[in-house]
Design an enzyme around this catalytic site. Sequence first.
Site, PDB file in Angstrom:
ATOM      1  N   HIS A 454       0.822  -1.216   0.000  1.00  0.00           N
ATOM      2  CA  HIS A 454       0.000   0.000   0.000  1.00  0.00           C
ATOM      3  C   HIS A 454       0.855   1.264   0.000  1.00  0.00           C
ATOM      4  CE1 HIS A 454      -3.533  -2.401   1.979  1.00  0.00           C
ATOM      5  NE2 HIS A 454      -3.349  -2.714   0.701  1.00  0.00           N
ATOM      6  N   THR A 455       1.931   1.286  -0.761  1.00  0.00           N
ATOM      7  CA  THR A 455       2.815   2.452  -0.805  1.00  0.00           C
ATOM      8  C   THR A 455       2.029   3.696  -1.214  1.00  0.00           C
ATOM      9  OG1 THR A 455       4.488   0.912  -1.605  1.00  0.00           O
ATOM     10  CG2 THR A 455       5.039   3.260  -1.648  1.00  0.00           C
TER      11      THR A 455
END
Length: 528
Positions: A454-455
Amino acid sequence: MLADADALKPAYDVLVAGAGTGGCVVAGRLTEAGLSVLLIEAGPPSDGHPAIADAGAWASLLGGPCDWGLSYAPGPYVDGRIIAIPRGKVLGGSSSINAMLWNRGHPSDYDGWAESGAVGWDFASVLPYFRRAEDWEGGETPLRGAGGPLRIETPPDPHPVARALIAAAAEKGWPVLADANGPDNEGAALANLNMRDGRRWSVVDGYIRPHAGNPRLTVLTGSTVLSLLFEAGRCVGLRHALDGRVVETRAGHETVLALGAVETPCLLMRSGIGDPAELARLGIPTRLGLPGVGRNLQDHPLLMGINFSARAPLGPVRDNGGGALLNWRSRDGLAAPDLHAFVVQGPHAGPDLAATADLTGPVFAVSPGLMGSKSVGYLRMEGPEPGDPVTLQPHYLAEASDRAALSSSVDTILDLAETAAFRALGAAPLIPHGRLGQAESERFVRAACSTFFHTSGTCAMGVGSEAVVDPALNLHGVPGLRIADASVMPIIPTGNTQAPVVMIAERAAEWIAQGGPGKPRDTRMERA
């Protein structure tokens, strides 16, 4: 729709860099609005990869030709390990290789965005854009949409492990939710999945394929965006590689960056937009000083995983290999759940921990993670060219509160395994081997910590000195340039990031189609 070099025009109304989750949404909506759009993707078309459509085969895509192959740098609280972060390098981006989870997080997440300076991004304001995207199996409600481009279904015949998680949570006193995206997400629920009849339903399926044959939409794969084009301080287009040469394509209206939380800030920096000290280190002349570019990197830490043996085989993989989830609070007084767990219909462990137990035979996992993480990191380019390395440091577990929350999650999962629902499966702990003392739990968290992929946050939205885009997603100080991907999130939501990226892109497309808000609201930064 798919173009070759000879079919490329010199200019389009809108250029969209990156055909991932955000880019496909923007391109599809603007095509509907009557604008000519060029959608540029570095990866290949998605049609040649059968595993993309097979919902249960998504994990086989990780680390393969459709994955950029990026990793997080070693950190002191994860035992110096390198952690891979799969990112889609294919039409559809990560929407084509992810686990298809559609979780908005908690409504208070977006109220927090507004309070942080992203004015107008409170939950009441963003809800219509979530609903607009959805084709929810349960039909339209005040919180859910129907008839939208993205099909969302729950498992029609949940796997035994998914059923066990929901029953176990109920036995422990948590609510069982009819909808994981309802008014409150605390409790257990069947997963919301971007599937149709057991097959992946990506943003390509929802937003791009319906425009096949539409001359207003041109999709160009195998083309890497190199830098931005400027005239009189305005972004007027892109330089991109195509068939071994560099092409300049112009935007008559706007250019939209949707390359994701890694490549969007890198493109800005390669174009001279970023922290002047960082640009000087790279030998890039500063066009515009925006110190927040590449900062504020956030991701959710995940523990791989709490593994159990079962008494008997549990049957073939169904749905996305999971199917159920649980959200809960690590301590009293929190505004929203900060911990999350999902089931895995098989073993789930990194190589070091996998070597400590026999994971053959009937094995399953319940894997917890921290959706309310506080640790924040950074992105740093190590060279000025597109192929040069990039250091990505999330600072996982740097905050003591993150370590404490994840340690507590291990006990919670082991508590669930002692319920009647899991006892019926014959659940016996393998990794860890049983209850852990405080020091053992801390060591396990360090060894098991991985990523939800989930950067986000590296071009954060807001109005302060660290903000990169304004609340209309315009780049501060550069007319004609907007960002519509996970990089603009000022605070990572407490859920999977695909749904909020779609929401962001829906909103960007509406503003672009309507011709505003088009003027950057903050011109504090002066060109060097």
